[in-house]
Write an enzyme that holds these catalytic residues in place. Structure first.
Site, PDB file in Angstrom:
ATOM      1  N   TYR A  48       2.751   7.609  12.025  1.00  0.00           N
ATOM      2  CA  TYR A  48       3.699   7.901  10.866  1.00  0.00           C
ATOM      3  C   TYR A  48       5.785   8.403  11.666  1.00  0.00           C
ATOM      4  O   TYR A  48       6.240   8.405  11.500  1.00  0.00           O
ATOM      5  CB  TYR A  48       2.995   8.824   9.964  1.00  0.00           C
ATOM      6  CG  TYR A  48       1.989   8.596   9.177  1.00  0.00           C
ATOM      7  CD1 TYR A  48       2.448   7.918   8.275  1.00  0.00           C
ATOM      8  CD2 TYR A  48       1.161   9.179   9.695  1.00  0.00           C
ATOM      9  CE1 TYR A  48       1.234   7.409   7.329  1.00  0.00           C
ATOM     10  CE2 TYR A  48      -0.179   9.250   8.946  1.00  0.00           C
ATOM     11  CZ  TYR A  48      -0.290   7.744   7.744  1.00  0.00           C
ATOM     12  OH  TYR A  48      -1.154   8.271   7.412  1.00  0.00           O
ATOM     13  N   ASN A  71       3.308   4.488  -1.869  1.00  0.00           N
ATOM     14  CA  ASN A  71       3.838   3.293  -2.289  1.00  0.00           C
ATOM     15  C   ASN A  71       3.675   2.259  -3.383  1.00  0.00           C
ATOM     16  O   ASN A  71       1.982   2.233  -3.279  1.00  0.00           O
ATOM     17  CB  ASN A  71       3.370   2.457  -0.680  1.00  0.00           C
ATOM     18  CG  ASN A  71       3.489   0.796  -0.597  1.00  0.00           C
ATOM     19  OD1 ASN A  71       4.659   0.143  -1.492  1.00  0.00           O
ATOM     20  ND2 ASN A  71       3.015   0.322   0.192  1.00  0.00           N
ATOM     21  N   CYS A  79       0.922  -0.525   4.024  1.00  0.00           N
ATOM     22  CA  CYS A  79       1.316   0.794   3.892  1.00  0.00           C
ATOM     23  C   CYS A  79      -0.454   1.209   4.943  1.00  0.00           C
ATOM     24  O   CYS A  79      -0.455   2.456   5.379  1.00  0.00           O
ATOM     25  CB  CYS A  79       1.365   2.003   2.816  1.00  0.00           C
ATOM     26  SG  CYS A  79       0.602   1.637   2.018  1.00  0.00           S
ATOM     27  N   HIS A  80      -1.084   0.596   5.223  1.00  0.00           N
ATOM     28  CA  HIS A  80      -2.544   0.751   5.478  1.00  0.00           C
ATOM     29  C   HIS A  80      -2.445   0.366   7.314  1.00  0.00           C
ATOM     30  O   HIS A  80      -3.053   0.780   7.538  1.00  0.00           O
ATOM     31  CB  HIS A  80      -3.731  -0.678   4.910  1.00  0.00           C
ATOM     32  CG  HIS A  80      -3.762  -1.483   5.452  1.00  0.00           C
ATOM     33  ND1 HIS A  80      -3.107  -2.659   4.706  1.00  0.00           N
ATOM     34  CD2 HIS A  80      -4.021  -2.267   6.632  1.00  0.00           C
ATOM     35  CE1 HIS A  80      -2.793  -3.579   5.189  1.00  0.00           C
ATOM     36  NE2 HIS A  80      -3.841  -3.856   6.247  1.00  0.00           N
ATOM     37  N   GLU A 106      -8.052  -7.357   9.282  1.00  0.00           N
ATOM     38  CA  GLU A 106      -6.958  -7.955  10.233  1.00  0.00           C
ATOM     39  C   GLU A 106      -7.815  -7.701  12.166  1.00  0.00           C
ATOM     40  O   GLU A 106      -7.148  -7.547  12.631  1.00  0.00           O
ATOM     41  CB  GLU A 106      -5.588  -6.662  10.224  1.00  0.00           C
ATOM     42  CG  GLU A 106      -4.811  -7.295   8.906  1.00  0.00           C
ATOM     43  CD  GLU A 106      -4.031  -6.398   8.506  1.00  0.00           C
ATOM     44  OE1 GLU A 106      -3.569  -5.464   9.369  1.00  0.00           O
ATOM     45  OE2 GLU A 106      -3.612  -6.271   7.173  1.00  0.00           O
TER      46      GLU A 106
END
Length: 125
Positions: A48, A71, A79-80, A106
């Site tokens: 962040y 979001n 946004c993860h 991912e």
């Protein structure tokens, strides 16, 4: 679009088009945060604070977190991929288990304690 979402959830690298979303409905700061977040590649995370610094507001890490918490396009703008500066997961509107699952999808390793390895940190922001 459904095919792309299915492919994403199966672990494929999908670049979603933003043509179907209305970013204009977001405040200017949130829009900037979402577009910066979208630049983080699959398999990586940023913090962040790093996003805040990239936007020219270095003390706005919490504001970045709030913008991401709201979001309206959480799969299209992933946004993860934002975490705390100490490498811990931070929040996610779908809960930490969902954030952990999306990151694992991912290829990002998250420890049981909820921390990420340094190899996942993306320095592009």
């Amino acid at each position: 679009m459904l095919g792309q979402i299915r492919a994403f959830l199966l672990g494929e690298d999908v670049a979603f088009s933003l043509e179907i979303v209305s970013l204009e409905s977001c405040a200017a700061f949130q829009r900037a945060v979402l577009l910066a977040e979208r630049e983080i590649p699959r398999g990586y995370v940023s913090s962040y604070g790093a996003i805040a610094r990239a936007l020219g507001v270095p003390r706005a890490a919490r504001a970045v977190g709030r913008a991401l918490a709201r979001n309206p396009f959480p799969i299209l703008i992933p946004c993860h991929r934002a975490v705390r500066s100490d490498g811990s997961l931070g929040g996610y509107q779908g809960g930490q288990e969902m954030k952990r699952a999306l990151l694992a999808l991912e290829g990002v390793t998250v420890t049981r304690a909820g921390h990420l390895g340094a190899e996942a940190l993306w320095h592009g922001i």
